[in-house]
Motif scaffolding. Structure first.
Motif, PDB file in Angstrom:
ATOM      1  N   SER A   1       0.848  -1.198   0.000  1.00  0.00           N
ATOM      2  CA  SER A   1       0.000   0.000   0.000  1.00  0.00           C
ATOM      3  C   SER A   1       0.874   1.235   0.000  1.00  0.00           C
ATOM      4  O   SER A   1       2.062   1.202   0.378  1.00  0.00           O
ATOM      5  CB  SER A   1      -0.952   0.017   1.202  1.00  0.00           C
ATOM      6  OG  SER A   1      -0.231   0.123   2.411  1.00  0.00           O
ATOM      7  N   LEU A   2       0.281   2.338  -0.426  1.00  0.00           N
ATOM      8  CA  LEU A   2       0.926   3.648  -0.459  1.00  0.00           C
ATOM      9  C   LEU A   2       0.152   4.587   0.449  1.00  0.00           C
ATOM     10  O   LEU A   2      -1.064   4.753   0.278  1.00  0.00           O
ATOM     11  CB  LEU A   2       0.940   4.191  -1.891  1.00  0.00           C
ATOM     12  CG  LEU A   2       1.407   5.636  -2.070  1.00  0.00           C
ATOM     13  CD1 LEU A   2       2.898   5.766  -1.770  1.00  0.00           C
ATOM     14  CD2 LEU A   2       1.105   6.113  -3.499  1.00  0.00           C
ATOM     15  N   THR A   3       0.834   5.203   1.402  1.00  0.00           N
ATOM     16  CA  THR A   3       0.174   6.174   2.269  1.00  0.00           C
ATOM     17  C   THR A   3       0.500   7.584   1.795  1.00  0.00           C
ATOM     18  O   THR A   3       1.603   7.860   1.306  1.00  0.00           O
ATOM     19  CB  THR A   3       0.600   6.023   3.738  1.00  0.00           C
ATOM     20  OG1 THR A   3       2.014   6.257   3.858  1.00  0.00           O
ATOM     21  CG2 THR A   3       0.266   4.633   4.252  1.00  0.00           C
ATOM     22  N   VAL A   4      -0.465   8.480   1.954  1.00  0.00           N
ATOM     23  CA  VAL A   4      -0.298   9.897   1.647  1.00  0.00           C
ATOM     24  C   VAL A   4      -0.710  10.653   2.900  1.00  0.00           C
ATOM     25  O   VAL A   4      -1.858  10.540   3.350  1.00  0.00           O
ATOM     26  CB  VAL A   4      -1.151  10.324   0.443  1.00  0.00           C
ATOM     27  CG1 VAL A   4      -0.882  11.780   0.090  1.00  0.00           C
ATOM     28  CG2 VAL A   4      -0.887   9.423  -0.762  1.00  0.00           C
ATOM     29  N   GLU A   5       0.205  11.399   3.473  1.00  0.00           N
ATOM     30  CA  GLU A   5      -0.037  11.994   4.787  1.00  0.00           C
ATOM     31  C   GLU A   5       0.639  13.345   4.898  1.00  0.00           C
ATOM     32  O   GLU A   5       1.151  13.885   3.928  1.00  0.00           O
ATOM     33  CB  GLU A   5       0.462  11.039   5.879  1.00  0.00           C
ATOM     34  CG  GLU A   5       1.919  10.620   5.694  1.00  0.00           C
ATOM     35  CD  GLU A   5       2.277   9.414   6.552  1.00  0.00           C
ATOM     36  OE1 GLU A   5       2.752   9.653   7.684  1.00  0.00           O
ATOM     37  OE2 GLU A   5       2.103   8.276   6.087  1.00  0.00           O
ATOM     38  N   GLY A   6       0.646  13.913   6.100  1.00  0.00           N
ATOM     39  CA  GLY A   6       1.240  15.220   6.324  1.00  0.00           C
ATOM     40  C   GLY A   6       0.206  16.323   6.163  1.00  0.00           C
ATOM     41  O   GLY A   6      -0.920  16.213   6.668  1.00  0.00           O
ATOM     42  N   LEU A   7       0.571  17.367   5.439  1.00  0.00           N
ATOM     43  CA  LEU A   7      -0.293  18.539   5.293  1.00  0.00           C
ATOM     44  C   LEU A   7      -1.322  18.304   4.186  1.00  0.00           C
ATOM     45  O   LEU A   7      -1.299  18.921   3.114  1.00  0.00           O
ATOM     46  CB  LEU A   7       0.553  19.772   4.995  1.00  0.00           C
ATOM     47  CG  LEU A   7       1.533  20.183   6.109  1.00  0.00           C
ATOM     48  CD1 LEU A   7       2.370  21.384   5.680  1.00  0.00           C
ATOM     49  CD2 LEU A   7       0.785  20.483   7.409  1.00  0.00           C
TER      50      LEU A   7
END
Length: 322
Positions: free
Chosen positions: A37-43
Motif C-alpha cells: 500500500s501507499l500512504t499519503v499523509e502530512g499537510l
C-alpha cells in the motif's frame, strides 16, 4: 546499458534487460502487490492509504523519457554515463494529490521508498527524496509499468516515482509513502548528499534537473572500422530540448551533426554525421547544446564531452549507417 551493434544504431527504447540498476540501501525489498500500500499523509485534508487496485483505478498516463543516474553522490564530478530511454505507464502524482487535498501551507513533497539500510556511515536509513510541490505535481508520474511490462523487483516493483526531467536519484523506487510538508526534510539523501554548487554559484543546490549530455554509440569504443566514409551516431539529452550536437575527430574543428527534434515527451534525440576517416587511430568526441544555452564542458565535470577511440584501416568490418 546500450547496444553498440553498428547494424542497430537507432535503438530508441532501451530493453529492460539492459537498464542499469543502482541502489543505495539493502537488501532490496521484495514486495507483494497484493499486500502493498501507499500512504499519503502530512499537510493534507484527507490522509490516504491506497492499494494497487486503487492505483489502477485512477487516471493513467504514458510517456517516454530519458532515465539517467547522476552518479556516485560521494564523487559528484565523475562521469558515469549510465543512461537509458524508457517507456513508462502509471498515474500522475497530481491525481493522487487531488484525492488527498494539499493544505495551503504545503510546499514540498517527500517521496519515501521501502528500502532501508546503511550508507556513508549512517545507519537505519530509508531512501527519501523531496521535490517542490508545484514541480512534482506538474511532472511526476507514479509508474507501475516499464516498456509495457510490470516493474521488475530491481526496478521498484510494484510502484515507483518517475521524475522525467530529473536525474534518477529523484525517481524513488518501491514507493511506500508520500508526505506533504512545509519544509524540506533534513536527510542524508536530500540535504547532505546529492547536492552541488552550479557553475557560477556559491551555494549548493539539490541535484534535480538533468545536465545537457550526449554519447557516441556508433562505432563502438575501441572498434576497428574501414578507412573512408564512416557513420558516427549517438544520442543527446537534457532537461530541456537539445538544439545542436557537434562532433570533432582528432584535432579537427567541431562539425555540426544532424539532430532529431525532441517530440512531446522528454526522450533522447539521435544525432549522426558521416565522416571520412584516414587510415590509423582516431579520437572522436561529441558535444551537445540545449535550449537553455548550456554546453557540455570539455573536461572536469560529470557531463564532460564523451569520446571514443577507433582504428580505421583496410579490411575492417562495416562501420554502420548514418
Amino acid at each position: 546499458m546500450f547496444r553498440t551493434d553498428p547494424e542497430t544504431p537507432d535503438l530508441f527504447i532501451t530493453p529492460v534487460d539492459e537498464v542499469f540498476i543502482r541502489n543505495h540501501l539493502g537488501p532490496l525489498p521484495r514486495l507483494d502487490r497484493a499486500t502493498w500500500s501507499l500512504t499519503v499523509e502530512g499537510l493534507v485534508e484527507r490522509p490516504l492509504r491506497l492499494d494497487f487496485p486503487d492505483i489502477q483505478g485512477l487516471p493513467q498516463t504514458r510517456l517516454t523519457a530519458v532515465h539517467e543516474c547522476f552518479g556516485n553522490p560521494l564523487r559528484p564530478d565523475v562521469p558515469t554515463r549510465a543512461v537509458t530511454n524508457l517507456e513508462w505507464a502509471g498515474v500522475p502524482l497530481a491525481a493522487v494529490l487531488e484525492l488527498a487535498g494539499p493544505r495551503p501551507e504545503a510546499r514540498h513533497v517527500w517521496l519515501e521508498g521501502a528500502d532501508t539500510g546503511d550508507f556513508a556511515g549512517e545507519s537505519g536509513l530509508s531512501y527519501l527524496k523531496d521535490l517542490p510541490l508545484d514541480q512534482a505535481s506538474a511532472e511526476v508520474v507514479l509508474a507501475h509499468t516499464m516498456n509495457g511490462e510490470p516493474l521488475r523487483p530491481d526496478h521498484g516493483y510494484p510502484l515507483r516515482a518517475v521524475a522525467p526531467l530529473m536525474f534518477g536519484t529523484n525517481s524513488v523506487k518501491w514507493l511506500s509513502r508520500i508526505v506533504l510538508a512545509a519544509d524540506r526534510p533534513d536527510h542524508l539523501f536530500t540535504t547532505r548528499l546529492y547536492t552541488r554548487v552550479p557553475p557560477g554559484g556559491r551555494e549548493a543546490v539539490p541535484v534535480r534537473e538533468k545536465d545537457v549530455s550526449s554519447k557516441l554509440l556508433t562505432p563502438g569504443d575501441g572498434s576497428s572500422v574501414p578507412a573512408g566514409s564512416c557513420a558516427l551516431a549517438g544520442y543527446a539529452w537534457s532537461s530541456t530540448e537539445v538544439t545542436s550536437v557537434e562532433i570533432a575527430v582528432d584535432d579537427a574543428d567541431w562539425q555540426p551533426a544532424a539532430l532529431d527534434r525532441r517530440g512531446p515527451d522528454p526522450a533522447w534525440q539521435r544525432f549522426r554525421l558521416r565522416y571520412d576517416l584516414a587510415p590509423g587511430p582516431h579520437r572522436i568526441r561529441c558535444r551537445a547544446t540545449d535550449s537553455a544555452g548550456r554546453v557540455q564542458p570539455l573536461t572536469g565535470d560529470r557531463n564532460a564531452v564523451h569520446e571514443i577511440r577507433v582504428v580505421a584501416g583496410a579490411g575492417s568490418p562495416p562501420a554502420g549507417r548514418a
